[in-house]
Design a protein around this motif. Structure first.
Motif, short mmCIF file in Angstrom:
data_model
loop_
_atom_site.label_atom_id
_atom_site.label_comp_id
_atom_site.label_asym_id
_atom_site.label_seq_id
_atom_site.Cartn_x
_atom_site.Cartn_y
_atom_site.Cartn_z
N ARG A 45 0.85 -1.18 0.00
CA ARG A 45 0.00 0.00 0.00
C ARG A 45 0.88 1.23 0.00
O ARG A 45 1.90 1.28 0.70
CB ARG A 45 -0.90 0.00 1.24
N GLU A 46 0.52 2.22 -0.79
CA GLU A 46 1.35 3.41 -0.91
C GLU A 46 0.54 4.69 -0.73
O GLU A 46 -0.65 4.75 -1.05
CB GLU A 46 2.05 3.44 -2.27
N PHE A 47 1.23 5.67 -0.22
CA PHE A 47 0.65 7.00 -0.02
C PHE A 47 0.36 7.65 -1.37
O PHE A 47 1.16 7.56 -2.30
CB PHE A 47 1.64 7.86 0.78
N VAL A 48 -0.78 8.33 -1.46
CA VAL A 48 -1.14 9.05 -2.67
C VAL A 48 -1.20 10.56 -2.39
O VAL A 48 -0.53 11.35 -3.05
CB VAL A 48 -2.50 8.57 -3.23
N ALA A 49 -2.02 10.95 -1.42
CA ALA A 49 -2.20 12.37 -1.15
C ALA A 49 -2.75 12.57 0.25
O ALA A 49 -3.37 11.66 0.81
CB ALA A 49 -3.15 13.00 -2.17
N ARG A 50 -2.53 13.77 0.79
CA ARG A 50 -3.04 14.08 2.12
C ARG A 50 -3.39 15.56 2.16
O ARG A 50 -2.77 16.38 1.46
CB ARG A 50 -2.01 13.76 3.19
N ILE A 51 -4.38 15.89 3.00
CA ILE A 51 -4.80 17.27 3.17
C ILE A 51 -4.98 17.55 4.65
O ILE A 51 -5.48 16.70 5.39
CB ILE A 51 -6.10 17.55 2.36
N THR A 52 -4.56 18.72 5.08
CA THR A 52 -4.65 19.08 6.48
C THR A 52 -6.10 19.37 6.88
O THR A 52 -6.99 19.46 6.03
CB THR A 52 -3.77 20.29 6.78
N ARG A 53 -6.28 19.56 8.16
CA ARG A 53 -7.66 19.68 8.69
C ARG A 53 -8.42 20.83 8.07
O ARG A 53 -9.61 20.71 7.76
CB ARG A 53 -7.62 19.82 10.21
#
Length: 118
Positions: A45-53
């Motif tokens: 499994r790999e990271f794609v994207a993230r967004i802060t709160r």
């Protein structure tokens, strides 16, 4: 606690676009940073994207940077992943993830299949 329900995904040709959605139920959606990860057959499994709160900062893997956009609507308790210029190597099951600001507990969506044909 939060429950995550994903929608979107499917089959698309190379160069096409898809949008994934992840709707959260429960309280305190804005207390969670949200992300998308994916798992392709035979791969980790790999990271794609993230967004802060608050949605003010976003992060992407090098493999999707410039093609994918993560966004969130805290009024609708939903996070999105807009995927453009899709490639066959983007084929995977995509998972929505929520990490709580204080407890650091993680929650996961059910997964959505994205298949990009040649």
């Amino acid at each position: 606690q939060v429950q995550l329900v994903q929608s979107g995904g499917g089959l698309v040709q190379t160069g096409g676009s898809l949008r994934l959605s992840c709707a959260a139920s429960g309280r305190g959606f804005s207390n969670y940073s949200m992300g998308w990860l994916r798992k392709a057959p035979g791969k980790e499994r790999e990271f794609v994207a993230r967004i802060t709160r608050g949605g003010d900062s976003t992060y992407y893997s090098d493999s999707v940077k410039g093609r994918f956009t993560i966004s969130r609507d805290n009024a609708k308790n939903t996070v999105y992943l807009q995927m453009n210029s899709l490639k066959p190597e983007d084929t995977a099951v995509y998972y929505c993830n929520a990490d709580h600001l204080i407890t650091q507990r993680s929650y996961w969506g059910q997964g959505t299949q994205v298949t990009v044909s040649y």
